[in-house]
Design an enzyme around this catalytic site. Structure first.
Site, short mmCIF file in Angstrom:
data_model
loop_
_atom_site.label_atom_id
_atom_site.label_comp_id
_atom_site.label_asym_id
_atom_site.label_seq_id
_atom_site.Cartn_x
_atom_site.Cartn_y
_atom_site.Cartn_z
CB CYS A 180 -10.94 -1.98 0.53
SG CYS A 180 -10.26 -1.35 -1.02
CB CYS A 217 -5.21 -1.25 -1.75
SG CYS A 217 -6.54 -0.28 -1.04
CB CYS A 266 -8.94 -4.28 -3.51
SG CYS A 266 -7.61 -3.09 -3.25
CG ASN A 275 -0.40 -0.08 2.55
OD1 ASN A 275 0.59 -0.76 2.75
ND2 ASN A 275 -1.01 0.61 3.49
CB ILE A 276 1.82 3.54 -2.44
CG1 ILE A 276 2.58 2.26 -2.85
CG2 ILE A 276 2.69 4.79 -2.56
CD1 ILE A 276 3.83 1.97 -2.06
CD GLU A 277 -1.37 5.21 4.42
OE1 GLU A 277 -0.76 6.08 5.09
OE2 GLU A 277 -2.14 4.37 4.92
CD GLU A 336 -5.65 -5.62 -1.08
OE1 GLU A 336 -4.91 -4.62 -0.94
OE2 GLU A 336 -6.64 -5.84 -0.36
ZN LIG Z 1 -8.11 -2.03 -1.32
#
Ligand SMILES: [Zn+2]
Length: 134
Positions: free
Chosen positions: A89, A54, A92, A43-45, A56
């Site tokens: 989520c 996310c 995804c 995950n890369i915010e 995935e």
């Molecule tokens: Zn997700």
């Protein structure tokens, strides 16, 4: 699935690469291809939260970017270090329902417990290409 332990090991390696300075919630993912490649995603915010991606989707987009398509994907793992196993989520699930086979194994783990699922179970009756007559 075969080589599940290696798939999980790679997903936990990806988790170490997560960029999650805002939530502190690190997620790792790994796509295993039928020709033996392991493609990592984390995950890369972003400070603009909506621009976050996310793990995935990072992994599956990387696999597609390398030219792989769903029939060439043997399985996927998604891991966290949360108390409970975390499932993908909604965004995804929508993406994976198109880019993974419905029966392709998805291994979820928090390092203590592991469960196997697939997109047929995670998003039954999904909206997809069929709805656009494609
Ligand atoms: Zn997700």
């Amino acid at each position: 699935m075969k080589d599940q332990e290696k798939l999980l090991e790679k997903a936990f390696l990806a988790l170490e690469h997560a960029y999650a300075p805002y939530s502190g919630f690190r997620v790792g993912a790994c796509v295993k291809t039928r020709d033996g490649n392991y493609i990592l995603g984390a995950n890369i915010e972003n400070a603009a939260y909506g621009s976050t991606n996310c793990a995935e989707r990072s992994a599956i987009f990387a696999a597609y970017s390398l030219g792989y398509r769903r029939e060439e994907i043997e399985g996927m793992a998604v891991v966290t270090k949360a108390e409970e196993i975390t499932t993908p989520c909604g965004a995804c699930r929508q993406v994976l329902s198109e880019l993974l086979g419905q029966e392709t194994p998805i291994i979820l783990s928090n390092g203590k417990e592991t469960m196997e699922t697939n997109m047929g179970k995670l998003l039954p009756d999904a909206f997809g290409a069929k709805d656009l007559d494609k």
